[in-house]
Design an enzyme around this catalytic site. Structure first.
Site, PDB file in Angstrom:
ATOM      1  N   SER A   1       0.866  -1.178   0.000  1.00  0.00           N
ATOM      2  CA  SER A   1       0.000   0.000   0.000  1.00  0.00           C
ATOM      3  C   SER A   1       0.902   1.227   0.000  1.00  0.00           C
ATOM      4  O   SER A   1       1.839   1.318   0.791  1.00  0.00           O
ATOM      5  CB  SER A   1      -0.901  -0.003   1.235  1.00  0.00           C
ATOM      6  N   SER A   2       0.638   2.164  -0.896  1.00  0.00           N
ATOM      7  CA  SER A   2       1.493   3.346  -1.052  1.00  0.00           C
ATOM      8  C   SER A   2       1.481   4.225   0.189  1.00  0.00           C
ATOM      9  O   SER A   2       0.615   4.110   1.058  1.00  0.00           O
ATOM     10  CB  SER A   2       1.013   4.180  -2.237  1.00  0.00           C
ATOM     11  N   THR A   3       2.429   5.154   0.247  1.00  0.00           N
ATOM     12  CA  THR A   3       2.432   6.134   1.320  1.00  0.00           C
ATOM     13  C   THR A   3       1.122   6.910   1.308  1.00  0.00           C
ATOM     14  O   THR A   3       0.581   7.230   0.255  1.00  0.00           O
ATOM     15  CB  THR A   3       3.609   7.119   1.168  1.00  0.00           C
TER      16      THR A   3
END
Length: 419
Positions: free
Chosen positions: A121-123
């Site tokens: 999951s991206s920042t």
């Protein structure tokens, strides 16, 4: 009179309050940093129970270049894991959710050795900025390419409604987990498995297309599946991680395609099969030692780091370069051939420069700088997409000094990675 003992739900209530406080602190931090403003995306992130969407996550226990890599899979159901997992989920950084393409549902927590992380999951900050840029509205049809943990799909469902959201990933294990965990949160988008570059024509056209990984060029299918007044957001970059670009593709009411390529500070990781170059620790040690380097002083300064559009042009026109951002002066290497550059201002207005290798990286930078200045020092570029699938970039002012084509090489841009 003695106090009554706490009821049987006291521990659960305390845990819920702690998680709610962590979620509120994450959102407040994004607002303070200027990456989140009042509106539906903020409200969705404040409502999203990430601990139910990402019930397990990996933390790396080995040093960056230690082989084999060592990981621990933390589990929300394990009380001893909760403090560390809470920090991972609401700390704002990327959350690692899959190792070596494994099934996500039904995993046993614990250590893993070797292999690589294959979905994340991206920042939160980058996700929030992009989702705000996307301008999601109730009732829109949305294609989320690169499901990952399902964060972007959850936000899209919360804002637009489940019925119009399609989330696509190349890995059926990622798709299965997202479908299950999103349903647990009350969201039921269409979750499908397939190659990202093909989009999902079954539900097209889409008012919004969000892509959670970087590509070398925008696949034609994404453009074709876009509705009038629609918008695509995708990171379009070269093989270097140093200078990412963000493609913003829109379709006018009359069906004309308009594109912009912006230089951004942070971007998504590359999609499956799109390899990214890097500077190894051994290479950095050779640069630091300076053995065999040629030193000189120059009164020509490179454009500053803040001139991101210039550095994006360097990446496109002089490919194969990587910036070492941990240094407090300019350090750039070309891993393929071993060339490198260091440059420091000497306080007198000149620069102390050292170069080594078959490529003269300083000369390359100055060459692109001259072209960038001749084009009017653009801060963004036009991204041209024609009906035959050709794509090229030009300075927004239309000057011919700064133009390049986007590669047609196979990108293997299967949907994966970071949603």
């Amino acid at each position: 009179m003695s106090a009554e003992p706490a009821g049987p739900g006291a521990d659960e209530q305390g845990e819920a309050a702690r998680v709610s406080a962590a979620r509120a602190a994450m959102v407040a931090g994004l607002e303070e940093a200027g990456g989140l403003r009042p509106g539906p995306v903020r409200d969705a992130l404040l409502a999203l129970q990430r601990e139910r969407l990402m019930r397990q996550a990996y933390v790396r226990r080995s040093a960056p270049e230690e082989k084999p890599s060592r990981w621990d899979l933390l589990d929300w159901r394990v009380p001893a894991d909760r403090d560390e997992l809470l920090g991972l989920l609401y700390g704002g950084e990327s959350v690692l959710i899959q190792h070596d393409g494994e099934p996500i549902l039904g995993r046993s927590p614990g250590p893993r050795c070797g292999g690589a992380i294959t979905s994340m999951s991206s920042t939160v900050g980058m996700t929030a900025r992009l989702l705000q840029e996307l301008d999601l509205q109730r009732g829109q049809r949305v294609l989320d390419i690169g499901t990952g943990a399902g964060v972007t799909a959850a936000v899209a469902c919360w804002i637009c409604g489940d019925g119009g959201v399609v989330t696509l990933d190349r890995d059926r294990h990622v798709t299965d987990a997202a479908r299950t965990y999103l349903a647990d949160l009350g969201h039921r988008p269409t979750a499908v498995t397939g190659p990202g570059e093909a989009g999902w024509p079954v539900r097209a056209p889409y008012q919004r297309v969000f892509v959670s990984y970087a590509v070398p060029r925008v696949p034609q299918a994404w453009v074709e599946q876009l509705a009038p007044r629609g918008r695509v957001l995708a990171n379009v970059t070269g093989s270097s991680p140093s200078w990412p670009g963000l493609a913003v593709i829109t379709k006018t009411p009359g069906g004309r395609i308009e594109g912009e390529l912006r230089a951004v500070e942070f971007g998504h990781r590359p999609g499956h099969g799109f390899e990214r170059i890097f500077i190894s620790r051994a290479f950095l040690d050779r640069i630091k030692a300076g053995d065999g380097g040629r030193g000189f002083r120059s009164h020509q300064a490179p454009p500053p780091d803040e001139a991101r559009a210039f550095w994006l042009a360097v990446d496109a026109l002089m490919p194969g370069l990587v910036r070492n951002w941990s240094a407090d002066y300019l350090v750039i290497g070309a891993p393929a051939c071993g060339s490198w550059l260091t440059a420091r201002p000497d306080g007198s207005g000149a620069w102390t420069v050292t170069v080594r290798g078959p490529r003269d990286i300083w000369d390359e930078i100055q060459n692109v700088a001259a072209r960038w200045r001749a084009a009017g020092e653009p801060t963004s570029y036009r991204l041209h997409v024609d009906a035959q699938g050709e794509q090229w970039v030009s300075a927004a002012s239309g000057h011919p000094e700064l133009t390049w084509s986007l590669s047609r090489r196979p990108a293997n841009t299967d949907a994966e990675e970071e949603g």
